[in-house]
Design a protein around this motif. Structure first.
Motif, short mmCIF file in Angstrom:
data_model
loop_
_atom_site.label_atom_id
_atom_site.label_comp_id
_atom_site.label_asym_id
_atom_site.label_seq_id
_atom_site.Cartn_x
_atom_site.Cartn_y
_atom_site.Cartn_z
N SER A 37 -2.30 2.40 -5.81
CA SER A 37 -2.93 3.85 -5.98
C SER A 37 -1.57 4.69 -5.37
CB SER A 37 -4.17 4.13 -4.98
OG SER A 37 -3.70 3.72 -4.01
N GLU A 38 -1.79 5.94 -5.80
CA GLU A 38 -0.62 6.81 -5.43
C GLU A 38 -0.94 7.34 -3.92
OE1 GLU A 38 1.62 8.58 -7.03
OE2 GLU A 38 0.92 7.63 -8.87
N GLU A 39 -2.01 7.22 -3.07
CA GLU A 39 -1.91 7.46 -1.74
C GLU A 39 -1.64 6.14 -1.21
OE1 GLU A 39 -4.45 7.73 -4.03
OE2 GLU A 39 -5.06 9.65 -4.21
N LEU A 40 -2.10 5.15 -1.76
CA LEU A 40 -1.39 3.80 -0.85
C LEU A 40 0.06 3.84 -0.93
CD1 LEU A 40 -1.62 1.17 0.76
CD2 LEU A 40 -2.11 -0.04 -1.49
N LEU A 41 0.77 4.21 -2.07
CA LEU A 41 2.15 3.99 -2.36
C LEU A 41 2.97 5.13 -1.24
CD1 LEU A 41 4.68 2.93 -3.57
CD2 LEU A 41 4.16 4.53 -5.45
N GLU A 42 2.24 6.41 -1.11
CA GLU A 42 2.94 7.30 -0.52
C GLU A 42 2.77 7.00 0.99
OE1 GLU A 42 2.57 12.19 0.51
OE2 GLU A 42 1.17 10.99 -1.15
N SER A 43 1.69 6.56 1.47
CA SER A 43 1.73 6.10 2.91
C SER A 43 2.44 4.81 3.37
CB SER A 43 0.28 5.70 3.25
OG SER A 43 -0.32 4.54 2.58
#
Length: 289
Positions: A37-43
Motif C-alpha cells: 500500500s501507498e501508506e506502508l511504502l511511504e512510512s
C-alpha cells in the motif's frame, strides 16, 4: 566521512530527504512494492531514510539496522530495496553537495565520492548481511517445520495408526518417515500402521524401496504395515518395475485398509441395527471403498 561533508549532509537533511523520496518513488513499482500500500511504502521509506541519517550521526550502531532488516523480511520485500535505496541516496547526496560547492575540480569530486563511499558501502554491507542472516534463519525454521509436518503419524483408534504421505519422497524425507514410523509405533503402542500414498504423485523404484525399508523396520519392532492408496496407475507402474510388495498387505483405499487393520487386531465392524453416527463419520473420513 569528512567533517565538512558530514555537516553539509546533516544541515541540509530535509532537502536531501525530499530529493531521495522523489527518486525512490519513481522506482517503487518496478522493483519491490507491487503489492504494498501507498501508506506502508511511504512510512517504510521515511523509516529507511531516518536510519540512513542516524548511521551518519552514529557510525557503528547496528541495532536499528538489524531491526529494519527484520521488518523488510516480514514484509516480504526484496533485498534490492536496500541496495537501490542506498545507491539513490549516494547519488542524491553527491549531486547536492556538488550543487552547493564552488569547487568543481576533479580532486574535490574524487574526494567527495570517496568519502561518501566510505560511509555508504559499510551501511549497504551491514543491511544486506542482516537481511541475509535473518532470511536464512527463517528458511531454516520453515524447513524444520515442514519436515515435522511431512510425515505425521496419526493414531485413529487403539493400536492402529495412519501415516498419510503427500508429495515427492526423496532420500532425506524417507529417513524422516522411517524415524517417525519407528518412534510413533512405540509411542502409540501400534500393532498396525497404514501408510497412505494417495498423495504421492509418483512411485518409482527408489520410492518403493524406501517404503519397503520402512515397513520392514516396523515389522522388526513387532508391528505390521499396510500400504494403502494404490491407484490403478501406481499399481501398473509397480508391476512394470517388477517391485515386490508381497511382504505386507496392500489396499486400494484407506477405508479398505482400515477394515483390514481392524480384522488384524481382532475387531470388526458389526451392524447393530442402530446407526452409530460416530462410526459412520469415522468411516466416511477414511474415504470411499
Amino acid at each position: 566521512m569528512d567533517k565538512d561533508f558530514k555537516s553539509i549532509v546533516l544541515n541540509n537533511s530535509d532537502t536531501i530527504v525530499q530529493k531521495w523520496l522523489a527518486e525512490i518513488d519513481t522506482m517503487k513499482r518496478a522493483n519491490y512494492s507491487d503489492s504494498v500500500s501507498e501508506e506502508l511504502l511511504e512510512s517504510t521509506n521515511r523509516e529507511f531514510v531516518n536510519i540512513i541519517f542516524n548511521s551518519i550521526k552514529n557510525q557503528g550502531e547496528t541495532e536499528k539496522l538489524q531491526q529494519f532488516a527484520e521488518k523488510l523480511i516480514h514484509l516480504g520485500w526484496q533485498v534490492s530495496y536496500i541496495t537501490d535505496g542506498l545507491q539513490v541516496f549516494r547519488r542524491v547526496t553527491i549531486d547536492f553537495i556538488l550543487d552547493q560547492s564552488d569547487k568543481v575540480d576533479s580532486h574535490y569530486i574524487s574526494e567527495l565520492m570517496q568519502q561518501v563511499d566510505l560511509w555508504v558501502e559499510p551501511v549497504i554491507r551491514q543491511l544486506v548481511n542482516e537481511y541475509s542472516g535473518n532470511w536464512e534463519n527463517i528458511i531454516s525454521l520453515q524447513r524444520v517445520a515442514l519436515q515435522e509436518l511431512s510425515a505425521p503419524l496419526i493414531p485413529v483408534i487403539d493400536n492402529i495408526t495412519v501415516m498419510p504421505l503427500i508429495g515427492t519422497i526423496d532420500t532425506e524425507r524417507a529417513k524422516l518417515i522411517m524415524e517417525g514410523l519407528l518412534d510413533g509405533v512405540i509411542k502409540h503402542n501400534s500393532e498396525v500402521v497404514l501408510i497412505d500414498i494417495t498423495g504421492v504423485p509418483v512411485v518409482d523404484t527408489m520410492v518403493a524401496h524406501h517404503i519397503i525399508q520402512a515397513a520392514e523396520a516396523v515389522r522388526l519392532i513387532g508391528a505390521t504395515c499396510i500400504l494403502v492408496g494404490i491407484r490403478p496407475e501406481i499399481a501398473q507402474t509397480i508391476v512394470n518395475l517388477g517391485i515386490d510388495l508381497s511382504k505386507f498387505p496392500t489396499k486400494s483405499s484407506l477405508r479398505k485398509g482400515f477394515i483390514t487393520a481392524l480384522e488384524m487386531t481382532g475387531r470388526q465392524i458389526v451392524d447393530s441395527g442402530q446407526k452409530d453416527d460416530s462410526i459412520e463419520q469415522m468411516m466416511d473420513s477414511l474415504g470411499g471403498a
